[in-house]
Design an enzyme around this catalytic site. Structure first.
Site, PDB file in Angstrom:
ATOM      1  N   LEU A  46      29.501  51.405  49.749  1.00  0.00           N
ATOM      2  CA  LEU A  46      29.781  49.978  49.692  1.00  0.00           C
ATOM      3  C   LEU A  46      28.526  49.178  50.023  1.00  0.00           C
ATOM      4  CD1 LEU A  46      31.761  47.633  49.384  1.00  0.00           C
ATOM      5  CD2 LEU A  46      32.236  47.827  51.819  1.00  0.00           C
ATOM      6  N   TYR A  47      27.725  49.663  50.981  1.00  0.00           N
ATOM      7  CA  TYR A  47      26.476  48.982  51.304  1.00  0.00           C
ATOM      8  C   TYR A  47      25.627  48.828  50.042  1.00  0.00           C
ATOM      9  CZ  TYR A  47      21.675  48.402  52.924  1.00  0.00           C
ATOM     10  OH  TYR A  47      20.382  47.965  53.084  1.00  0.00           O
ATOM     11  N   ALA A  48      25.473  49.917  49.298  1.00  0.00           N
ATOM     12  CA  ALA A  48      24.689  49.867  48.066  1.00  0.00           C
ATOM     13  C   ALA A  48      25.311  48.905  47.062  1.00  0.00           C
ATOM     14  CB  ALA A  48      24.585  51.260  47.463  1.00  0.00           C
ATOM     15  N   THR A  81      27.042  46.207  47.680  1.00  0.00           N
ATOM     16  CA  THR A  81      26.778  44.812  48.048  1.00  0.00           C
ATOM     17  C   THR A  81      25.354  44.410  47.715  1.00  0.00           C
ATOM     18  OG1 THR A  81      26.174  45.376  50.354  1.00  0.00           O
ATOM     19  CG2 THR A  81      28.496  44.857  49.910  1.00  0.00           C
ATOM     20  N   LYS A  82      24.417  45.337  47.845  1.00  0.00           N
ATOM     21  CA  LYS A  82      23.036  45.024  47.490  1.00  0.00           C
ATOM     22  C   LYS A  82      22.874  44.886  45.976  1.00  0.00           C
ATOM     23  CE  LYS A  82      20.941  44.698  51.451  1.00  0.00           C
ATOM     24  NZ  LYS A  82      20.292  43.439  51.861  1.00  0.00           N
TER      25      LYS A  82
END
Length: 485
Positions: free
Chosen positions: A276-278, A280-281
């Site tokens: 999910l971090y990736a 969002t980026k």
């Protein structure tokens, strides 16, 4: 029957009918009133139920504070860029910061802000740095100030990791004349006020919710900061600044996700995020395209590759490994399903700082205005900032063992499917071509600088363990940040 009596009887019947109609009307009115009260009560009850359900499922969007994990002093490590936090701390919601009055707006406030943001030489930049008390943000702020640029910082000092380290960075920045406001990037009123008060030439947007695996525990924190926060910043820069500043912001090497081509190039596909971090980026890069196209914002995205060094983030593997080695606690190393070591393109902070400043210097001007009209196309760029030399995480641990003079207790496990990737490897040819980016620091040298700072900052006594740094730390006490800063 006499006519008079007939008329009287008829009138009596009419009066009785009229009274009956009045009684029926009054009854209907009471029924409508009772129904209205019942409907009102039902509506209020339904609203309260909906609010309660929303609060249960989305507490971080309603509350002014929510919890994020923080790494303890001797937290266990991992081979990824983020380790597993254990303790919980509360902090302000990224969507619910305080009101404008909490910043003490007024003449004195504006003078302080303007003084910090004012360039100290002709032709210098005036830069708003978000996430200025963070790892990369603090180093970049000091480097900008050292060359005479004006710098104003923002940071919300959340407790994803120990806020005392962020406060220490804030004090260091204050000693160099850089103000870091305690504020959220989602505070639209504050951003509008700042961009009205100061004609910033550039924004260096580094504020973000970091950590790959923590996104599985607190997904909304990542959406609030990395997506909503980015939109808030672009909105303020595009529609409330005159002139519009150029924006340089931190994307991530994580956007390459399940890409198997190596080294990772900006030309490779980035539509298969592994976390999910990736995601969002990657969403941030799409949002940047929209604001560049619609409003003429000059936007440069920088994909960082595992940044490390002094004053770093305690949730990063190298940092948590150092703590665990000193404390005699085990560390966890990941291997792929076929038995290969995880590898990372470790990039020293000095190299990243030089890349960030070069990106600011070559950003080009925005072409829009507060009216919403743009004069023409504006620059839209994205670059890798890495070291170009992937290293097995086991090699990084061996270097730390040597520098700290103590062996690590290792646990080797198969890499879980939690968003980590087996390797990262940067192709930096575009950055080298466009602004001369060339990483120059080996992992051995960079970790030596980190351990030197780590020993000094945490007052670790490693002299008795045959540590190669013994007797050398005193010589570097005057260097509170790395060389590029």
């Amino acid at each position: 029957m006499p006519a008079g009596m007939v008329d009287a009887a008829a009138k009596g019947v009419k009066l009785e009918r009229h009274a009956l109609l009045l009684r029926r009307a009054a009854g209907a009115k009471q029924l409508v009133s009772a129904s209205s009260h019942l409907l009102f009560r039902a509506t209020v009850l339904a609203t309260l139920v909906l609010v309660a359900l929303f609060a249960v499922h989305y507490p971080s969007l309603l509350s002014h504070s929510f919890s994020l994990s923080a790494l303890p002093a001797s937290g266990s490590g991992s081979s990824s860029s983020s380790s597993s936090p254990r303790s919980r701390h509360s902090h302000r919601s990224l969507l619910g910061s305080g009101t404008s009055s909490s910043y003490g707006w007024g003449a004195a406030w504006e003078r302080k802000v303007r003084r910090s943001a004012k360039p100290q030489r002709d032709g210098a930049l005036s830069v708003l740095v978000t996430g200025a008390a963070g790892f990369v943000g603090a180093h970049c702020s000091l480097a900008l100030r050292a060359r005479g640029d004006g710098v104003l910082g923002l940071d919300n000092f959340n407790a994803y990791y120990d806020p005392s380290l962020k406060r220490a960075r804030q004090r260091l920045l204050a000693s160099r004349g850089v103000v870091v406001l305690d504020a959220d990037i989602n505070d639209a009123a504050l951003l509008e006020r700042l961009l009205s008060a100061v004609p910033f030439t550039h924004v260096l947007h580094l504020a973000a919710q970091a950590g790959v695996r923590h996104a599985m525990r607190a997904p909304q924190a990542y959406v609030a900061s990395n997506v909503a926060g980015l939109v808030a910043l672009f909105e303020a820069a595009a529609r409330h600044a005159d002139p519009q500043p150029a924006v340089v912001w931190a994307s991530s090497s994580s956007v390459y996700g399940l890409n198997t081509e190596a080294p990772f190039s900006e030309d490779h596909r980035t539509d298969r995020p592994a976390s999910l971090y990736a995601a969002t980026k990657k969403a941030g890069e799409a949002i940047a395209h929209a604001y560049n196209h619609i409003y003429g914002l000059s936007i440069t995205g920088l994909r960082f590759f595992t940044v490390y060094g002094p004053w770093g983030r305690p949730d990063m593997a190298y940092f948590s490994f150092a703590r665990s080695i000193v404390a005699g606690e085990p560390i966890t190393l990941f291997r792929t399903a076929d038995g290969a070591d995880a590898r990372r393109d470790f990039t020293y902070i000095d190299d990243v700082v030089r890349g960030c400043l070069s990106a600011l210097d070559t950003a080009g001007k925005s072409t829009g205005s507060k009216s919403g009209k743009k004069r023409g196309p504006a620059p839209l760029r994205v670059y890798n900032l890495g070291n170009t030399s992937p290293v097995p995480v086991t090699r990084m641990v061996a270097i730390l063992e040597k520098l700290l003079g103590k062996k690590a207790h290792k646990r080797v496990v198969t890499m879980p499917t939690n968003g980590d990737v087996p390797f990262t490897h940067a192709n930096v040819s575009h950055a080298a071509r466009d602004f001369g980016y060339r990483p120059a620091t080996s992992l051995e040298v960079g970790l030596r600088h980190f351990v030197d700072w780590f020993v000094q900052y945490y007052k670790v006594d490693v002299r008795g363990g045959g540590n190669v740094l013994a007797g050398k730390t005193a010589k570097r006490k005057s260097m509170p940040m790395s060389a590029a800063s």
